[in-house]
Scaffold this motif. Structure first.
Motif, short mmCIF file in Angstrom:
data_model
loop_
_atom_site.label_atom_id
_atom_site.label_comp_id
_atom_site.label_asym_id
_atom_site.label_seq_id
_atom_site.Cartn_x
_atom_site.Cartn_y
_atom_site.Cartn_z
N GLN A 71 1.40 -8.18 2.63
CA GLN A 71 0.27 -7.22 3.64
C GLN A 71 1.17 -6.59 4.35
O GLN A 71 0.70 -4.94 3.74
CB GLN A 71 -0.60 -8.12 4.04
CG GLN A 71 -1.73 -8.36 2.11
CD GLN A 71 -2.68 -9.27 2.95
OE1 GLN A 71 -2.31 -10.21 4.25
NE2 GLN A 71 -3.45 -9.69 2.53
N GLN A 73 4.07 -5.39 4.69
CA GLN A 73 5.64 -4.38 3.64
C GLN A 73 4.19 -3.50 3.30
O GLN A 73 4.69 -2.16 3.63
CB GLN A 73 5.63 -5.20 3.11
CG GLN A 73 7.50 -6.43 3.46
CD GLN A 73 7.84 -6.69 1.47
OE1 GLN A 73 7.11 -6.51 1.15
NE2 GLN A 73 9.18 -7.90 2.79
N THR A 74 3.19 -3.93 2.78
CA THR A 74 2.38 -2.52 2.03
C THR A 74 2.11 -1.79 3.12
O THR A 74 1.65 -0.21 2.88
CB THR A 74 0.99 -3.47 0.99
OG1 THR A 74 2.18 -4.47 0.87
CG2 THR A 74 0.12 -2.50 0.61
N TRP A 78 2.72 2.26 3.28
CA TRP A 78 2.03 3.26 3.37
C TRP A 78 1.78 3.95 4.42
O TRP A 78 1.13 5.29 5.01
CB TRP A 78 0.46 2.55 3.09
CG TRP A 78 -0.39 3.58 2.97
CD1 TRP A 78 -1.43 3.89 2.12
CD2 TRP A 78 -2.41 2.90 3.99
NE1 TRP A 78 -2.84 4.16 2.57
CE2 TRP A 78 -2.89 4.01 3.82
CE3 TRP A 78 -1.82 2.79 5.64
CZ2 TRP A 78 -4.04 4.47 4.48
CZ3 TRP A 78 -3.10 3.08 6.58
CH2 TRP A 78 -4.23 4.09 5.66
#
Length: 167
Positions: A71, A73-74, A78
């Motif tokens: 999460q 890294q996401t 983003w």
């Protein structure tokens, strides 16, 4: 690509916070801080004169996330790619006294973090700028008794009101 429409009344964005893969911010520490819409002038008599300067002002929301490795890294990817490192407006569901709903917001600066917490989670904190104060639309403020009694009004209209058959 973000479509931004800026005028004095509204702004929109076609970028959404990825609720399907990232959690909502934590409740702990969450808070809203509105920007003052008034201007105040101190007079030499000790009194002050004040007036409304703006009818639409932003609100800042302090938010914190606890994220897993994936999460985190996401989130960071983003933030960098979809939001141009936080410069772009986006839509995010946030809780206000009026309930949870989508707000147009952006980061005021880069987030703080990641900070390892609990041995397995990464903590991120940030301040979001909401395009405007999350309030009922005008002129509802002129009718506080209707707002305060809204739950009774809802019951009366939806449960007790006779069904209309279209005749």
């Amino acid at each position: 690509e973000c479509r931004e429409e800026v005028n004095l009344m509204a702004i929109t964005s076609n970028i959404n916070y990825p609720h399907d893969v990232l959690p909502v911010p934590l409740q702990e520490g969450y808070g809203l801080t509105p920007t003052s819409p008034i201007i105040r002038t101190q007079l030499t008599t000790g009194r002050a004169r004040q007036r409304r300067r703006y009818t639409s002002t932003p609100t800042q929301a302090k938010v914190t996330w606890l994220l897993t490795d994936v999460q985190a890294q996401t989130f960071e990817a983003w933030f960098r790619d979809a939001l141009s490192d936080g410069a772009t407006w986006f839509n995010m569901n946030l809780r206000t006294p009026g309930g949870e709903s989508s707000k147009v917001c952006r980061f005021t600066d880069i987030y703080d973090g990641p900070a390892l917490t609990g041995g397995n989670y990464w903590q991120y904190t940030a301040t979001l700028e909401l395009w405007e104060r999350p309030l009922l639309p005008p002129p509802w403020g002129n009718y506080p008794e209707w707002i305060a009694g809204s739950s009774l009004l809802d019951i009366a209209l939806n449960r007790e009101w006779p069904k209309h058959d279209g005749a």
